[in-house]
Design a protein around this motif. Structure first.
Motif, PDB file in Angstrom:
ATOM      1  N   GLY A  67      19.327   2.121  -5.138  1.00  9.29           N
ATOM      2  CA  GLY A  67      17.955   1.697  -5.187  1.00  9.29           C
ATOM      3  C   GLY A  67      16.740   2.562  -5.425  1.00  9.29           C
ATOM      4  O   GLY A  67      15.779   2.560  -6.162  1.00  9.29           O
ATOM      5  N   MET A  68      17.256   3.914  -4.593  1.00  6.88           N
ATOM      6  CA  MET A  68      16.090   4.860  -4.872  1.00  6.88           C
ATOM      7  C   MET A  68      16.067   5.508  -6.166  1.00  6.88           C
ATOM      8  O   MET A  68      15.153   5.691  -6.715  1.00  6.88           O
ATOM      9  CB  MET A  68      16.297   6.053  -3.710  1.00  6.88           C
ATOM     10  CG  MET A  68      15.176   7.138  -3.642  1.00  6.88           C
ATOM     11  SD  MET A  68      15.495   8.164  -2.225  1.00  6.88           S
ATOM     12  CE  MET A  68      15.548   7.204  -1.000  1.00  6.88           C
ATOM     13  N   VAL A  69      17.293   5.930  -6.753  1.00  8.53           N
ATOM     14  CA  VAL A  69      17.482   6.521  -7.857  1.00  8.53           C
ATOM     15  C   VAL A  69      16.840   5.555  -9.029  1.00  8.53           C
ATOM     16  O   VAL A  69      16.085   6.027  -9.916  1.00  8.53           O
ATOM     17  CB  VAL A  69      19.013   6.811  -8.202  1.00  8.53           C
ATOM     18  CG1 VAL A  69      19.205   7.129  -9.910  1.00  8.53           C
ATOM     19  CG2 VAL A  69      19.324   7.827  -7.279  1.00  8.53           C
ATOM     20  N   LEU A  70      17.310   4.229  -8.958  1.00  8.08           N
ATOM     21  CA  LEU A  70      16.838   3.477  -9.911  1.00  8.08           C
ATOM     22  C   LEU A  70      15.234   3.282  -9.705  1.00  8.08           C
ATOM     23  O   LEU A  70      14.499   3.004 -11.002  1.00  8.08           O
ATOM     24  CB  LEU A  70      17.272   1.988  -9.844  1.00  8.08           C
ATOM     25  CG  LEU A  70      18.794   1.822 -10.358  1.00  8.08           C
ATOM     26  CD1 LEU A  70      19.499   0.571  -9.951  1.00  8.08           C
ATOM     27  CD2 LEU A  70      19.080   2.170 -11.851  1.00  8.08           C
ATOM     28  N   ALA A  71      14.564   3.340  -8.630  1.00  8.94           N
ATOM     29  CA  ALA A  71      13.264   3.091  -8.361  1.00  8.94           C
ATOM     30  C   ALA A  71      12.641   4.463  -9.376  1.00  8.94           C
ATOM     31  O   ALA A  71      11.583   4.254  -9.825  1.00  8.94           O
ATOM     32  CB  ALA A  71      12.716   3.108  -7.024  1.00  8.94           C
TER      33      ALA A  71
ATOM     34  N   LEU B 280       6.997   2.575  -2.247  1.00 11.99           N
ATOM     35  CA  LEU B 280       6.754   3.734  -1.406  1.00 11.99           C
ATOM     36  C   LEU B 280       6.418   4.787  -2.236  1.00 11.99           C
ATOM     37  O   LEU B 280       5.817   5.857  -2.125  1.00 11.99           O
ATOM     38  CB  LEU B 280       8.106   4.159  -0.698  1.00 11.99           C
ATOM     39  CG  LEU B 280       8.372   3.101   0.602  1.00 11.99           C
ATOM     40  CD1 LEU B 280       9.705   3.625   1.211  1.00 11.99           C
ATOM     41  CD2 LEU B 280       7.259   3.481   1.615  1.00 11.99           C
ATOM     42  N   LEU B 281       7.060   4.638  -3.728  1.00  7.24           N
ATOM     43  CA  LEU B 281       6.821   5.841  -4.797  1.00  7.24           C
ATOM     44  C   LEU B 281       5.433   6.016  -5.006  1.00  7.24           C
ATOM     45  O   LEU B 281       4.856   6.836  -5.154  1.00  7.24           O
ATOM     46  CB  LEU B 281       7.718   5.668  -5.876  1.00  7.24           C
ATOM     47  CG  LEU B 281       9.013   6.174  -5.852  1.00  7.24           C
ATOM     48  CD1 LEU B 281       9.925   5.771  -7.055  1.00  7.24           C
ATOM     49  CD2 LEU B 281       9.250   7.673  -5.629  1.00  7.24           C
TER      50      LEU B 281
ATOM     51  N   PRO C 177      12.084  13.382   1.396  1.00  5.24           N
ATOM     52  CA  PRO C 177      11.813  13.249   2.672  1.00  5.24           C
ATOM     53  C   PRO C 177      10.619  12.352   2.913  1.00  5.24           C
ATOM     54  O   PRO C 177      10.551  11.779   4.130  1.00  5.24           O
ATOM     55  CB  PRO C 177      11.143  14.819   2.839  1.00  5.24           C
ATOM     56  CG  PRO C 177      12.099  15.436   1.690  1.00  5.24           C
ATOM     57  CD  PRO C 177      12.160  14.455   0.512  1.00  5.24           C
ATOM     58  N   LEU C 178       9.725  12.193   1.990  1.00  3.63           N
ATOM     59  CA  LEU C 178       8.503  11.315   2.186  1.00  3.63           C
ATOM     60  C   LEU C 178       8.863   9.692   2.326  1.00  3.63           C
ATOM     61  O   LEU C 178       8.109   8.920   2.620  1.00  3.63           O
ATOM     62  CB  LEU C 178       7.334  11.409   1.074  1.00  3.63           C
ATOM     63  CG  LEU C 178       6.733  12.726   1.057  1.00  3.63           C
ATOM     64  CD1 LEU C 178       5.734  12.867   0.063  1.00  3.63           C
ATOM     65  CD2 LEU C 178       5.996  12.956   2.591  1.00  3.63           C
ATOM     66  N   MET C 179      10.070   9.395   1.480  1.00  5.89           N
ATOM     67  CA  MET C 179      10.468   8.095   1.544  1.00  5.89           C
ATOM     68  C   MET C 179      11.587   7.603   2.580  1.00  5.89           C
ATOM     69  O   MET C 179      11.527   6.424   2.947  1.00  5.89           O
ATOM     70  CB  MET C 179      11.102   7.727   0.230  1.00  5.89           C
ATOM     71  CG  MET C 179      10.119   7.631  -0.956  1.00  5.89           C
ATOM     72  SD  MET C 179      11.060   7.583  -2.611  1.00  5.89           S
ATOM     73  CE  MET C 179      11.576   5.933  -2.286  1.00  5.89           C
TER      74      MET C 179
ATOM     75  N   PRO D 259      13.499   2.267   9.628  1.00  2.00           N
ATOM     76  CA  PRO D 259      13.711   0.832  10.300  1.00  2.00           C
ATOM     77  C   PRO D 259      14.376   0.020   9.471  1.00  2.00           C
ATOM     78  O   PRO D 259      14.994  -0.894   9.867  1.00  2.00           O
ATOM     79  CB  PRO D 259      12.189   0.685  10.500  1.00  2.00           C
ATOM     80  CG  PRO D 259      11.375   1.830  10.390  1.00  2.00           C
ATOM     81  CD  PRO D 259      12.102   2.587   9.446  1.00  2.00           C
ATOM     82  N   LEU D 260      14.171  -0.010   8.001  1.00  2.00           N
ATOM     83  CA  LEU D 260      14.621  -1.012   7.188  1.00  2.00           C
ATOM     84  C   LEU D 260      16.144  -0.945   7.235  1.00  2.00           C
ATOM     85  O   LEU D 260      17.001  -1.637   6.880  1.00  2.00           O
ATOM     86  CB  LEU D 260      13.966  -1.124   5.941  1.00  2.00           C
ATOM     87  CG  LEU D 260      12.369  -1.370   5.895  1.00  2.00           C
ATOM     88  CD1 LEU D 260      11.841  -0.821   4.524  1.00  2.00           C
ATOM     89  CD2 LEU D 260      12.172  -2.552   6.189  1.00  2.00           C
ATOM     90  N   MET D 261      16.547   0.603   6.992  1.00  2.00           N
ATOM     91  CA  MET D 261      18.105   0.966   6.968  1.00  2.00           C
ATOM     92  C   MET D 261      18.617   0.409   8.219  1.00  2.00           C
ATOM     93  O   MET D 261      19.807  -0.126   8.004  1.00  2.00           O
ATOM     94  CB  MET D 261      18.009   2.296   6.710  1.00  2.00           C
ATOM     95  CG  MET D 261      17.772   2.758   5.197  1.00  2.00           C
ATOM     96  SD  MET D 261      17.486   4.738   5.347  1.00  2.00           S
ATOM     97  CE  MET D 261      19.230   5.197   5.441  1.00  2.00           C
ATOM     98  N   ILE D 262      18.102   0.472   9.226  1.00  2.00           N
ATOM     99  CA  ILE D 262      18.764   0.152  10.566  1.00  2.00           C
ATOM    100  C   ILE D 262      18.805  -1.486  10.556  1.00  2.00           C
ATOM    101  O   ILE D 262      19.771  -1.979  10.718  1.00  2.00           O
ATOM    102  CB  ILE D 262      17.786   0.530  11.821  1.00  2.00           C
ATOM    103  CG1 ILE D 262      17.895   1.925  11.889  1.00  2.00           C
ATOM    104  CG2 ILE D 262      18.254  -0.197  13.087  1.00  2.00           C
ATOM    105  CD1 ILE D 262      16.730   2.588  13.059  1.00  2.00           C
ATOM    106  N   ALA D 263      17.735  -2.230  10.051  1.00  2.00           N
ATOM    107  CA  ALA D 263      17.829  -3.628  10.076  1.00  2.00           C
ATOM    108  C   ALA D 263      18.899  -3.921   8.855  1.00  2.00           C
ATOM    109  O   ALA D 263      19.808  -4.982   9.221  1.00  2.00           O
ATOM    110  CB  ALA D 263      16.544  -4.232   9.404  1.00  2.00           C
ATOM    111  N   SER D 264      19.139  -3.180   7.790  1.00  2.00           N
ATOM    112  CA  SER D 264      20.001  -3.688   7.026  1.00  2.00           C
ATOM    113  C   SER D 264      21.486  -3.184   7.309  1.00  2.00           C
ATOM    114  O   SER D 264      22.413  -4.092   7.306  1.00  2.00           O
ATOM    115  CB  SER D 264      19.910  -2.679   5.715  1.00  2.00           C
ATOM    116  OG  SER D 264      20.953  -2.923   4.901  1.00  2.00           O
TER     117      SER D 264
END
Length: 518
Positions: A303-307, A395-396, A424-426, A432-437
């Motif tokens: 997701g981060m790379v595609l974003a 976030l970007l 680092p900034l993202m 928290p979203l990663m923990i929820a995932s």
């Protein structure tokens, strides 16, 4: 002056309507609570009483005005979160299963309702009597003929017919077709003989006497089989009426249905000590953690790379790419899973057809444990990356362009920009979203159930378990697919352990993220 005081004591119409509504609601909830209590739902009745009385107090008392906005959330959490959790934990300490679902009193009542055929057996016939019918009972040698008064068929309620000795009615008796069509109504008939004996329909040709199969000793709650004389005593450890010998020792024979009893920590000890449960539980637990971690890492990475790609200013047709990449998120997950199940079909799936044409291989996606796990991770990554991509795109936008301009002046490469600025900034707001995932994928029941159903199955286990089962699907299979009976108590024990494990993992993750980013 008295008139003014009387006018001041009158309640406004809004207050009257308010208290009338509260009174009606109190009566309704009280009636429902009594019904729940009468049906044996004691815990739910107590909870409903507490919630309803608290709600009526809060909305009827001005001093509790501030609680009116908090109460709906607290009531919903108590009803839909805390109550099921408490019930699950309570079931974990019982032998509740498909064979032990009833209370002791209900199980005893079911056993006492069982009957066997005994005593007199007479042939029967039906004769029309206008728009009604008469039942005739005759002995095998025709020495005894008993006739009932006219009656109408009624399949919804029992009827007792007083049989009198007299000649059979004139006319033709009803054929087998009429008897078959009205079999339910005939089953509701009880024929009372002159000596007081009661007969009921036992076949399409006979009425026979029935007697209770078990006799109850109210002092010690023992049951005695009227046919065999075998004595059964309630075993409070197993939850069954169990046969005993003359010395009072337990025998192997048990009566079903059983009843629910408390068994303490036995379900939890089974998970820890029974090798047929312990080995698959530990294996599934490790796979569940690996699956959840890999899913989070891969979905965030993709997701981060595609974003970053679709946010590239020099990329043409960015809007089209964004729509295409978000489409997997728009399609319902269960449809995508079923499509992938067809694509990965070993014999006819398009994926194996292409792999066979290019490399000459046809992986066993559903029968080999490792390829099945790889398939699940691939499918779940496809389902989860659009959500992470959307988050990363937002976030970007929040990262200042000045940082990239300064890095460009220092001669930084795009990869250095990504690892030194973007990542680092993202990663901090994503934590928290990663923990929820992670927590969501830890209990991703739908994916496993629809794609592999937990298969391929493990061998040598005492409970149904598969190599791709997660703890939640493993619990489901124990509860509803057990070959020896649906073991809800053991499933509730494992569900309790899952709750504790997920809670501990969430706490560890939160503490780790605080230490890293504080």
């Amino acid at each position: 002056m008295p008139v003014a005081q009387t006018a001041q004591k009158k309640w406004p119409l809004s207050q009257v309507i308010k208290w009338l509504a509260i009174g009606l609601l109190a009566c309704l909830t009280g009636y429902l609570i009594v019904l729940m209590y009468a049906q044996g739902e004691y815990l739910f009745a107590v909870l409903a009483l507490l919630l309803s009385s608290t709600g009526l107090y809060i909305y009827g008392n001005r001093r509790a005005y501030s609680w009116r906005y908090v109460y709906p959330g607290l009531a919903g959490m108590s009803l839909f979160v805390l109550f099921p959790l408490i019930c699950t934990i309570a079931i974990a300490f019982t032998n509740y299963s498909s064979t032990n679902q009833l209370t002791f009193e209900r199980a005893q009542s079911v056993l006492m309702e069982r009957e066997y055929e005994g005593g007199k057996a007479l042939n029967f016939a039906l004769y029309p009597a206008g728009d009604r019918w008469q039942l005739t009972l005759t002995s095998s040698d025709n020495s005894e003929v008993l006739v009932s008064p006219p009656f109408a068929f009624n399949a919804s309620s029992p009827q007792t017919l007083t049989m009198l000795p007299q000649a059979a009615p004139a006319g033709d008796k009803a054929g087998l077709r009429v008897i078959t069509q009205n079999r339910l109504a005939l089953g509701q008939l009880m024929a009372k003989l002159p000596d007081g004996e009661m007969l009921r329909m036992s076949s399409l040709h006979q009425f026979s006497g029935t007697q209770s199969l078990y006799q109850l000793n109210k002092e010690n709650q023992q049951l005695t089989n009227a046919q065999t004389g075998v004595v059964y005593r309630p075993n409070k450890e197993t939850g069954f009426y169990q046969a005993i010998n003359a010395q009072g020792e337990w025998q192997a024979e048990k009566l079903s249905p059983g009843f629910t009893v408390g068994i303490g920590w036995k379900n939890f000890l089974r998970v820890l000590h029974d090798e047929g449960i312990q080995k698959p539980f530990l294996s599934i637990f490790v796979w569940t953690i690996v699956f959840a971690l890999l899913t989070v890492v891969l979905t965030v990475a993709v997701g981060m790379v595609l974003a970053c790609v679709v946010q590239w200013e020099d990329l043409k047709g960015k809007a089209v790419y964004r729509i295409l990449l978000i489409l997997p998120y728009a399609v319902p997950a269960f449809i995508s899973i079923l499509i992938f199940k067809g694509l990965f079909n070993q014999s006819f799936g398009e994926i194996n057809l292409m792999l066979n044409a290019l490399f000459g291989i046809k992986p066993s996606w559903f029968s080999d444990p490792w390829t099945a796990k790889g398939m699940i991770i691939l499918v779940n990554t496809w389902l989860g990356y659009p959500y992470m991509m959307i988050l990363c795109m937002g976030l970007l936008k929040a990262i200042p362009d000045d940082l990239y301009e300064a890095s460009a002046m220092d001669g930084a490469t795009p990869m250095q920009n990504f690892f030194c600025i973007t990542l680092p900034l993202m990663i901090k707001p994503l934590t928290p979203l990663m923990i929820a995932s992670f927590a969501f994928n830890f209990n991703n029941f739908v994916l496993i159930q629809l794609l592999t159903n937990g298969g391929p199955d493990m061998l040598g286990t005492t409970t149904p378990a598969g190599h791709t089962d997660l703890l939640v699907s493993y619990t489901y299979r124990i509860a509803f697919e057990g070959g020896g009976g649906q073991d809800f108590g053991l499933a509730a024990a494992i569900a309790t352990l899952i709750f504790l494990l997920v809670g501990m993992l969430a706490i560890v993750n939160l503490k780790a993220s605080r230490m890293k980013f504080d």
